[in-house]
Design an enzyme around this catalytic site. Structure first.
Site, mmCIF file in Angstrom:
data_model
loop_
_atom_site.group_PDB
_atom_site.id
_atom_site.type_symbol
_atom_site.label_atom_id
_atom_site.label_comp_id
_atom_site.label_asym_id
_atom_site.label_seq_id
_atom_site.Cartn_x
_atom_site.Cartn_y
_atom_site.Cartn_z
ATOM 1 N N CYS A 95 -4.250 -1.585 -2.224
ATOM 2 C CA CYS A 95 -4.401 -0.152 -2.477
ATOM 3 C C CYS A 95 -5.235 -0.011 -3.742
ATOM 4 O O CYS A 95 -4.826 -0.478 -4.822
ATOM 5 C CB CYS A 95 -3.020 0.472 -2.678
ATOM 6 S SG CYS A 95 -3.069 2.208 -3.134
ATOM 7 N N ASN A 96 -6.409 0.605 -3.612
ATOM 8 C CA ASN A 96 -7.278 0.768 -4.785
ATOM 9 C C ASN A 96 -6.674 1.713 -5.803
ATOM 10 O O ASN A 96 -6.848 1.544 -6.999
ATOM 11 C CB ASN A 96 -8.632 1.312 -4.339
ATOM 12 C CG ASN A 96 -9.385 0.297 -3.527
ATOM 13 O OD1 ASN A 96 -10.160 -0.478 -4.066
ATOM 14 N ND2 ASN A 96 -9.138 0.267 -2.232
ATOM 15 N N THR A 97 -5.973 2.732 -5.304
ATOM 16 C CA THR A 97 -5.406 3.729 -6.206
ATOM 17 C C THR A 97 -4.352 3.073 -7.100
ATOM 18 O O THR A 97 -4.317 3.293 -8.320
ATOM 19 C CB THR A 97 -4.797 4.881 -5.379
ATOM 20 O OG1 THR A 97 -5.784 5.308 -4.428
ATOM 21 C CG2 THR A 97 -4.408 6.042 -6.240
ATOM 22 N N ASP A 157 0.863 -1.193 0.000
ATOM 23 C CA ASP A 157 0.000 0.000 0.000
ATOM 24 C C ASP A 157 0.895 1.238 0.000
ATOM 25 O O ASP A 157 2.083 1.158 0.337
ATOM 26 C CB ASP A 157 -0.934 0.031 1.226
ATOM 27 C CG ASP A 157 -1.906 1.220 1.181
ATOM 28 O OD1 ASP A 157 -2.373 1.562 0.074
ATOM 29 O OD2 ASP A 157 -2.184 1.829 2.225
ATOM 30 N N SER A 158 0.309 2.361 -0.375
ATOM 31 C CA SER A 158 1.059 3.616 -0.309
ATOM 32 C C SER A 158 1.439 3.935 1.139
ATOM 33 O O SER A 158 2.419 4.621 1.390
ATOM 34 C CB SER A 158 0.206 4.752 -0.870
ATOM 35 O OG SER A 158 -0.998 4.824 -0.134
ATOM 36 N N CYS A 182 -11.193 2.404 -0.826
ATOM 37 C CA CYS A 182 -9.835 2.784 -0.441
ATOM 38 C C CYS A 182 -9.544 1.993 0.828
ATOM 39 O O CYS A 182 -10.381 1.967 1.744
ATOM 40 C CB CYS A 182 -9.756 4.287 -0.176
ATOM 41 S SG CYS A 182 -8.202 4.793 0.614
ATOM 42 N N THR A 183 -8.391 1.357 0.888
ATOM 43 C CA THR A 183 -8.125 0.468 2.026
ATOM 44 C C THR A 183 -7.872 1.227 3.325
ATOM 45 O O THR A 183 -7.788 0.611 4.388
ATOM 46 C CB THR A 183 -6.951 -0.483 1.725
ATOM 47 O OG1 THR A 183 -5.818 0.299 1.315
ATOM 48 C CG2 THR A 183 -7.323 -1.470 0.641
ATOM 49 N N HIS A 184 -7.773 2.539 3.265
ATOM 50 C CA HIS A 184 -7.714 3.321 4.507
ATOM 51 C C HIS A 184 -9.104 3.446 5.150
ATOM 52 O O HIS A 184 -9.219 3.628 6.356
ATOM 53 C CB HIS A 184 -7.187 4.741 4.256
ATOM 54 C CG HIS A 184 -5.700 4.844 4.053
ATOM 55 N ND1 HIS A 184 -5.067 4.390 2.925
ATOM 56 C CD2 HIS A 184 -4.720 5.366 4.838
ATOM 57 C CE1 HIS A 184 -3.761 4.637 3.026
ATOM 58 N NE2 HIS A 184 -3.526 5.226 4.176
ATOM 59 N N TYR A 235 -0.988 8.509 -2.600
ATOM 60 C CA TYR A 235 -0.970 8.316 -4.054
ATOM 61 C C TYR A 235 -2.176 8.983 -4.723
ATOM 62 O O TYR A 235 -2.129 9.308 -5.897
ATOM 63 C CB TYR A 235 -1.052 6.823 -4.376
ATOM 64 C CG TYR A 235 0.253 6.042 -4.312
ATOM 65 C CD1 TYR A 235 1.393 6.551 -3.702
ATOM 66 C CD2 TYR A 235 0.326 4.776 -4.882
ATOM 67 C CE1 TYR A 235 2.563 5.812 -3.654
ATOM 68 C CE2 TYR A 235 1.495 4.031 -4.845
ATOM 69 C CZ TYR A 235 2.616 4.546 -4.224
ATOM 70 O OH TYR A 235 3.769 3.812 -4.184
ATOM 71 N N GLY A 236 -3.252 9.135 -3.945
ATOM 72 C CA GLY A 236 -4.536 9.521 -4.530
ATOM 73 C C GLY A 236 -4.589 10.881 -5.189
ATOM 74 O O GLY A 236 -5.555 11.189 -5.888
HETATM 75 N N1 DGL Z 1 -5.089 2.885 0.602
HETATM 76 C C1 DGL Z 1 -4.989 3.529 -0.683
HETATM 77 C C2 DGL Z 1 -6.177 3.120 -1.533
HETATM 78 O O1 DGL Z 1 -6.748 2.055 -1.286
HETATM 79 C C3 DGL Z 1 -4.772 4.992 -0.451
HETATM 80 C C4 DGL Z 1 -4.185 5.683 -1.596
HETATM 81 C C5 DGL Z 1 -3.474 6.975 -1.313
HETATM 82 O O2 DGL Z 1 -2.303 6.911 -0.905
HETATM 83 O O3 DGL Z 1 -4.055 8.034 -1.570
HETATM 84 O O4 DGL Z 1 -6.558 3.783 -2.461
#
Ligand code: DGL
Length: 269
Positions: A70-72, A7-8, A194-196, A39-40
């Protein structure tokens, strides 16, 4: 070897936690690209380059299978990485498909043509880059027809979570739900894309109301990984688990310890 989880930043720990619960004997090597998070708000090319570098690092450390938690990264880099070619014996998988299979009530590997599904109005909460990619809508269109998706780019939420400012993160989540409702007053389901965001699942659920079904990824991804490893046991790996970050290991360890409520020690990637 171990399964790599990327993940980011800290969000992928929500996936790691669910995987550890579902597969307690599977070693996991977690990689947080904290120096480059979030990353978003980056361009697709930028996200692709960063994701590729991190995944190649995990492959070279002996992970045969890497999950983009990480979805992004999944939205901007997965298809491109797979099209560019993955080294022999290595795999990279994303987090969209298990979610969409759950939403569309499909079994893993069901490649039948898209069909009508029960849910017609879906709210998608995700980072600006994931929303801009329209990757979720594309993957959904392969499996379902007639689903209206309204996406809300949730600016600021990942930054607040990475900074440990949960009061701000919660306030932003509520305001993004309000903004979504102005565009789609009555969603039937909501996707936390988003995994956050699973860290804020209760906040989203409360703001949306009890009649909206909230889909959150960690358990869905863990179940789908368990299924994959059952069919590909050679990809599970046997070496030590660990936590790597491109950021400051002490700061990232403190953040991770707060989230998982147990001591986590990151090393420099
Ligand atoms: N957890 C990332 C996701 O699922 C966050 C991306 C980010 O760093 O903005 O998209």
């Amino acid at each position: 070897m171990a399964v790599g989880i990327f993940d980011s930043g800290l969000g992928g720990l929500t996936v790691l936690k669910a995987v550890q619960k579902r597969l307690p004997d599977t070693n996991l090597l977690y990689f947080a690209d904290s120096a480059n998070a979030p990353y978003g708000v980056r361009t697709a090319d930028d996200i692709y380059g960063l994701t590729r570098t991190a995944v190649e690092d995990l492959w070279s450390q002996g992970c045969d299978l890497v999950i983009l938690a990480c979805n992004t990264a999944s939205a901007a880099a997965l298809r491109r990485m797979q099209e560019a070619g993955v080294p022999e014996g290595k795999r990279v998988l994303g987090v969209f498909v298990p979610l969409i299979e759950a939403l569309t009530e499909r079994q893993w590997g069901d490649n039948s043509p898209p069909r009508e599904v029960a849910v017609k109005h879906v709210a998608l909460f995700a980072t600006p880059a994931t929303v801009a990619s329209r990757a979720f809508q594309r993957e959904l269109a392969f499996r379902a027809i007639g689903v209206d998706v309204e996406a809300q780019a949730c600016g600021g939420v990942v930054d607040a979570i990475e900074d440990g400012d949960m009061i701000l993160a919660e306030a932003l989540a509520r305001s993004h739900v309000d903004a979504l409702r102005r565009k789609m007053p009555n969603p039937q389901a909501a996707i936390l894309g988003c995994t956050h965001y699973p860290l804020l699942e209760d906040v989203f659920q409360k703001a949306l109301g009890a009649d909206v079904k909230v889909y959150s990824q960690p358990k869905l991804v863990a179940d789908s990984l368990a299924d994959y490893l059952e069919r590909h046991p050679d990809m599970a790996g046997t070496s030590a688990a660990g936590f790597l970050t491109t950021g400051d290991p002490r700061r990232v360890s403190d953040g991770a310890t707060r989230f998982l409520r147990r001591r986590i020690a990151f090393d420099a990637a």
